[in-house]
Design an enzyme around this catalytic site. Structure first.
Site, mmCIF file in Angstrom:
data_model
loop_
_atom_site.group_PDB
_atom_site.id
_atom_site.type_symbol
_atom_site.label_atom_id
_atom_site.label_comp_id
_atom_site.label_asym_id
_atom_site.label_seq_id
_atom_site.Cartn_x
_atom_site.Cartn_y
_atom_site.Cartn_z
ATOM 1 N NE ARG A 1 -3.551 2.664 0.607
ATOM 2 C CZ ARG A 1 -4.684 2.783 1.306
ATOM 3 N NH1 ARG A 1 -5.194 1.723 1.893
ATOM 4 N NH2 ARG A 1 -5.293 3.924 1.405
ATOM 5 C CG ASP B 1 -8.995 1.112 1.927
ATOM 6 O OD1 ASP B 1 -8.302 1.576 2.853
ATOM 7 O OD2 ASP B 1 -10.030 1.661 1.515
ATOM 8 N NE ARG C 1 -7.954 3.131 -2.565
ATOM 9 C CZ ARG C 1 -8.199 3.921 -1.511
ATOM 10 N NH1 ARG C 1 -8.502 3.403 -0.358
ATOM 11 N NH2 ARG C 1 -8.155 5.215 -1.654
ATOM 12 C CG ASP D 1 -11.741 1.330 5.479
ATOM 13 O OD1 ASP D 1 -10.755 2.049 5.717
ATOM 14 O OD2 ASP D 1 -12.335 1.327 4.384
HETATM 15 N N1 ROI Z 1 -15.078 1.420 -4.604
HETATM 16 C C1 ROI Z 1 -15.375 0.114 -4.431
HETATM 17 N N2 ROI Z 1 -16.254 -0.474 -5.243
HETATM 18 N N3 ROI Z 1 -14.816 -0.622 -3.426
HETATM 19 C C2 ROI Z 1 -13.925 -0.049 -2.565
HETATM 20 O O1 ROI Z 1 -13.426 -0.734 -1.653
HETATM 21 C C3 ROI Z 1 -13.597 1.301 -2.712
HETATM 22 N N4 ROI Z 1 -12.724 1.911 -1.883
HETATM 23 C C4 ROI Z 1 -12.436 3.187 -1.996
HETATM 24 C C5 ROI Z 1 -13.067 4.064 -3.033
HETATM 25 C C6 ROI Z 1 -12.000 4.741 -3.835
HETATM 26 C C7 ROI Z 1 -13.938 5.089 -2.308
HETATM 27 N N5 ROI Z 1 -13.922 3.326 -3.949
HETATM 28 C C8 ROI Z 1 -14.207 2.016 -3.769
HETATM 29 O O2 ROI Z 1 -11.595 3.732 -1.144
#
Ligand code: ROI
Length: 170
Positions: free
Chosen positions: A90, A103, A100, A105
């Site tokens: 990352r 991610d 990315r 969260d």
């Molecule tokens: N869009 C999708 N479909 N899935 C994600 O995990 C995701 N994550 C993000 C952004 C760029 C908002 N768009 C995303 O961080």
């Protein structure tokens, strides 16, 4: 409470990525999270594919949600997630909503409802993200009360599935 406190919380972690074989990346991140000290995996959703939310000129995303039981406090869990992100290549390039590799969260941490400079819980984006709500609903009780947001089942009814597809069943 001491740092070695054994108070356990159920936390839900959202995993997402859209670069460099995201299915493999998410599977690897899952193993790494499950192997962390003071973290135990209790459930893992299917893997889903969806069009990017935000700028459209990037690959589709793969998303999943993992439930863990943890004695790590929220900020320590966040730091641990950031280390897992870094070990999967990352890079923070300053691009908001850009592509990315990984991610992670923290979506929900027990009944916590906090806004901090570093961490907002529950995650502010839960209610309008089909790629979070549908995998979450697979592994969480449908009457789960999301602190400050209402019941999971009510959020789900209000959130269209859009193009969300299961790519690997959990
Ligand atoms: N869009 C999708 N479909 N899935 C994600 O995990 C995701 N994550 C993000 C952004 C760029 C908002 N768009 C995303 O961080």
């Amino acid at each position: 409470m001491t740092p070695e406190s054994t108070t356990l919380a159920i936390a839900y972690i959202g995993l997402g990525g859209n670069l460099d074989r995201p299915l493999d990346t998410l599977a690897s991140a899952r193993r790494m999270i499950a192997g962390l000290a003071r973290v135990r995996e209790t459930a893992f959703s299917s893997f889903y594919r969806s069009a990017p939310m935000g700028p459209a000129n990037q690959p589709d995303y793969i998303n999943a949600v993992m439930a863990v039981e943890t004695s790590l406090p929220p900020l320590a869990l966040l730091k641990a997630m950031q280390r897992v992100e870094l070990s999967h290549g990352r890079v923070r390039n300053g691009l908001r909503w850009g592509p990315r590799t990984l991610d992670l969260d923290i979506l929900i941490y027990g009944k916590l409802h906090i806004t901090d400079e570093g961490l907002t819980l529950p995650h502010a984006g839960i209610a309008d993200r089909e790629f979070v709500l549908y995998p979450l609903a697979e592994i969480a009780p449908t009457d789960l009360e999301i602190p400050g947001m209402g019941r999971l089942c009510d959020l789900l009814i209000a959130c269209p599935r859009r193009g969300l597809d299961v790519v690997v069943h959990g």
